[in-house]
Design an enzyme around this catalytic site. Sequence first.
Site, PDB file in Angstrom:
ATOM      1  N   GLY A 127       6.618 -19.682 -20.188  1.00 61.94           N
ATOM      2  CA  GLY A 127       6.666 -18.321 -19.668  1.00 61.94           C
ATOM      3  C   GLY A 127       6.803 -18.352 -18.160  1.00 61.94           C
ATOM      4  O   GLY A 127       7.112 -19.380 -17.550  1.00 61.94           O
ATOM      5  N   ILE A 128       6.517 -17.213 -17.556  1.00 62.54           N
ATOM      6  CA  ILE A 128       6.705 -17.082 -16.125  1.00 62.54           C
ATOM      7  C   ILE A 128       5.356 -17.146 -15.414  1.00 62.54           C
ATOM      8  O   ILE A 128       4.352 -16.757 -16.000  1.00 62.54           O
ATOM      9  CB  ILE A 128       7.427 -15.749 -15.830  1.00 62.54           C
ATOM     10  CG1 ILE A 128       7.704 -15.633 -14.351  1.00 62.54           C
ATOM     11  CG2 ILE A 128       6.661 -14.573 -16.343  1.00 62.54           C
ATOM     12  CD1 ILE A 128       8.477 -14.374 -14.053  1.00 62.54           C
TER      13      ILE A 128
ATOM     14  N   ALA B  80       2.369 -18.815 -12.342  1.00 62.93           N
ATOM     15  CA  ALA B  80       1.804 -20.000 -11.694  1.00 62.93           C
ATOM     16  C   ALA B  80       1.425 -21.086 -12.707  1.00 62.93           C
ATOM     17  O   ALA B  80       1.610 -22.270 -12.437  1.00 62.93           O
ATOM     18  CB  ALA B  80       0.582 -19.573 -10.886  1.00 62.93           C
TER      19      ALA B  80
ATOM     20  N   GLU C 248      12.824 -18.181 -23.648  1.00 60.80           N
ATOM     21  CA  GLU C 248      13.489 -16.924 -23.339  1.00 60.80           C
ATOM     22  C   GLU C 248      13.965 -16.952 -21.886  1.00 60.80           C
ATOM     23  O   GLU C 248      15.024 -16.458 -21.563  1.00 60.80           O
ATOM     24  CB  GLU C 248      12.615 -15.703 -23.638  1.00 60.80           C
ATOM     25  CG  GLU C 248      11.348 -15.583 -22.848  1.00 60.80           C
ATOM     26  CD  GLU C 248      10.513 -14.396 -23.287  1.00 60.80           C
ATOM     27  OE1 GLU C 248      10.362 -14.201 -24.504  1.00 60.80           O
ATOM     28  OE2 GLU C 248      10.006 -13.678 -22.418  1.00 60.80           O
TER      29      GLU C 248
ATOM     30  N   GLY D 270       8.043 -11.984 -25.355  1.00 65.85           N
ATOM     31  CA  GLY D 270       8.370 -12.957 -26.402  1.00 65.85           C
ATOM     32  C   GLY D 270       7.184 -13.789 -26.830  1.00 65.85           C
ATOM     33  O   GLY D 270       7.357 -14.804 -27.513  1.00 65.85           O
TER      34      GLY D 270
HETATM   35  N1  COA Z   1     -10.061  -7.494 -16.978  1.00 69.42           N
HETATM   36  C1  COA Z   1      -9.765  -6.959 -15.785  1.00 69.42           C
HETATM   37  N2  COA Z   1      -8.794  -7.422 -14.980  1.00 69.42           N
HETATM   38  C2  COA Z   1      -8.114  -8.465 -15.395  1.00 69.42           C
HETATM   39  C3  COA Z   1      -8.363  -9.097 -16.631  1.00 69.42           C
HETATM   40  C4  COA Z   1      -9.398  -8.568 -17.432  1.00 69.42           C
HETATM   41  N3  COA Z   1      -9.682  -9.132 -18.596  1.00 69.42           N
HETATM   42  N4  COA Z   1      -7.516 -10.114 -16.773  1.00 69.42           N
HETATM   43  C5  COA Z   1      -6.764 -10.152 -15.688  1.00 69.42           C
HETATM   44  N5  COA Z   1      -7.121  -9.167 -14.853  1.00 69.42           N
HETATM   45  C6  COA Z   1      -6.527  -8.912 -13.542  1.00 69.42           C
HETATM   46  C7  COA Z   1      -6.505 -10.211 -12.742  1.00 69.42           C
HETATM   47  O1  COA Z   1      -7.702 -10.402 -12.013  1.00 69.42           O
HETATM   48  C8  COA Z   1      -5.311  -9.986 -11.839  1.00 69.42           C
HETATM   49  O2  COA Z   1      -5.675  -9.117 -10.765  1.00 69.42           O
HETATM   50  P1  COA Z   1      -5.665  -9.684  -9.250  1.00 69.42           P
HETATM   51  O3  COA Z   1      -4.254 -10.077  -9.022  1.00 69.42           O
HETATM   52  O4  COA Z   1      -6.122  -8.497  -8.480  1.00 69.42           O
HETATM   53  O5  COA Z   1      -6.624 -10.849  -9.282  1.00 69.42           O
HETATM   54  C9  COA Z   1      -4.370  -9.168 -12.708  1.00 69.42           C
HETATM   55  O6  COA Z   1      -5.161  -8.566 -13.727  1.00 69.42           O
HETATM   56  C10 COA Z   1      -3.262 -10.014 -13.342  1.00 69.42           C
HETATM   57  O7  COA Z   1      -3.836 -11.066 -14.082  1.00 69.42           O
HETATM   58  P2  COA Z   1      -3.129 -12.491 -14.153  1.00 69.42           P
HETATM   59  O8  COA Z   1      -3.714 -13.247 -15.259  1.00 69.42           O
HETATM   60  O9  COA Z   1      -3.089 -13.106 -12.795  1.00 69.42           O
HETATM   61  O10 COA Z   1      -1.668 -12.076 -14.536  1.00 69.42           O
HETATM   62  P3  COA Z   1      -0.355 -12.931 -14.593  1.00 69.42           P
HETATM   63  O11 COA Z   1       0.567 -12.391 -13.602  1.00 69.42           O
HETATM   64  O12 COA Z   1      -0.630 -14.400 -14.610  1.00 69.42           O
HETATM   65  O13 COA Z   1       0.202 -12.516 -16.032  1.00 69.42           O
HETATM   66  C11 COA Z   1      -0.036 -11.929 -18.345  1.00 69.42           C
HETATM   67  C12 COA Z   1      -0.527 -12.812 -17.207  1.00 69.42           C
HETATM   68  C13 COA Z   1      -0.806 -12.276 -19.591  1.00 69.42           C
HETATM   69  C14 COA Z   1      -0.196 -10.462 -18.000  1.00 69.42           C
HETATM   70  C15 COA Z   1       1.499 -12.224 -18.554  1.00 69.42           C
HETATM   71  O14 COA Z   1       1.675 -13.581 -18.865  1.00 69.42           O
HETATM   72  C16 COA Z   1       2.081 -11.380 -19.670  1.00 69.42           C
HETATM   73  O15 COA Z   1       2.473 -10.266 -19.429  1.00 69.42           O
HETATM   74  N6  COA Z   1       2.147 -11.911 -20.917  1.00 69.42           N
HETATM   75  C17 COA Z   1       2.646 -11.183 -22.074  1.00 69.42           C
HETATM   76  C18 COA Z   1       4.115 -11.415 -22.292  1.00 69.42           C
HETATM   77  C19 COA Z   1       4.490 -12.842 -22.514  1.00 69.42           C
HETATM   78  O16 COA Z   1       3.677 -13.720 -22.749  1.00 69.42           O
HETATM   79  N7  COA Z   1       5.793 -13.095 -22.490  1.00 69.42           N
HETATM   80  C20 COA Z   1       6.353 -14.379 -22.789  1.00 69.42           C
HETATM   81  C21 COA Z   1       6.650 -15.225 -21.626  1.00 69.42           C
HETATM   82  S1  COA Z   1       7.827 -14.617 -20.439  1.00 69.42           S
END
Ligand code: COA
Length: 431
Positions: free
Chosen positions: A215-216, A218, A238, A336
Amino acid sequence: MGWEEIYKRRLATAAEAVRRIKSGDRIVVGHACGSPEVLLKAMVENKDAYENVEIVHMVAMGPSEYCLPENSPHFIHNSLFAGATSRKAIHDGRAMFTPSHFSQIPRLFTKKILPVDVTLCMLSPPDEHGFCSFGVSVDYTKPAAESSALVIAEVTPHMPRTLGDAFIHVSRIDCIVETASKPIILQPPKISDIDEKIGGYCAELIRDGDCLQLGIGAVPDSILGFLKDKKELGIHTEMFSDGVVDLVNEGVITCTRKNFHTSKMVATFFMGTEKLYRFVHNNPMVEMFPVDYTNNPAMIARNNNMVSVNSALQIDLTGQACSESIGYRQFSGTGGQADFIRGAAWSQGGRSILAFHSTASRGTLSRIVPHLDEGAVVTTTRTDIHFAVTEYGIADLRGKSVPQRAEALIAIAHPGFREELRKEFSRIYKR
Ligand code: COA
């Protein structure tokens, strides 16, 4: 009439092209970094000519001015994946969210479940046969264009000409707007110490010859740093970003052990910098397909040793994971994730990984919780999950009972939350 003549006759300015949009039309916008920003700007500038134009878009990387409150009588946004520009609009009720697996989005358009009036997209210039490439975004953009009553395209020499099932003939484009636009750039994320630890654990689960979906963000990028000593890795994904290019150049990613599309990397969209876009241009090692092909779990499963790596926001002690909402607030989308987790589950030797920081909100909240928050969406069911990984280790959940899962997940929770999780587990499950 030859395609060159058709091309010339269909040339228009952006302002002229968007005048063909009518009130009540449903418009599908080219995805992610392939968003046609010149056309979107012209459309918003012409807003007084429209009422209730529905804008269907997935990952929106541009300013998405159609989401702004002052534009709401003219546009209603139908989001397939919330992002920075659409979250507030969805939350405030000015935009809608439509849940869908990424693999299923093309059929919403092609089967007329959501009939498409207009597709706005960005394409490469035509080749000597009159075919333009969808470049960095083939995904749902190509199927939408093919089932759309009207196709308006920005044609720019900066869009890479990607290969595979990535082309549309000039004769199928109604309005051609030549621009000097570049696909949107996504800079590589900053990798923290926690991301590095998680990347190291995930890399332990990856073996020579595996076929990867990353996925995308860090965590996937940090994993790439740990793969330099692996051999003959494959890619069926994807999307991918810049980090993958180095592993190809270093001979780590060869795709030679893939069961089909052998020696080819398969993807449906790209997000990255010019380095990535130069790499995918005219590159016969890279094959693009619409997302109903790349993300079809049956296709994914044709690769032996398929490993998918995705992330989650919250996971309960039984293993069901929310990856797309914070309570009722839509944060992103299913994308995805489930497509690849299910595909990997059916792959011979396949594995799926959900990798995430053990805490959120600067360490104040555990992401591993006794039960999901009210309103939290289950993206990956507990029956689908396999490995969960945090900076504290790996939990292998497949085939484990609920108490065994709870124990494995508590062991990778942040130590500061483990006691509380144990107590809550005993209270809820009477153990
Ligand atoms: N409760 C409250 N806040 C939360 C939380 C929770 N349980 N979990 C995360 N957050 C906050 C984090 O603290 C962060 O905020 P900050 O930037 O102010 O610290 C923010 O929400 C984003 O969380 P983070 O885990 O850093 O997001 P990310 O950019 O790494 O994305 C997903 C993670 C899960 C959202 C992302 O991978 C996604 O959308 N996945 C679904 C789709 C997918 O998997 N597609 C396939 C691959 S492309």
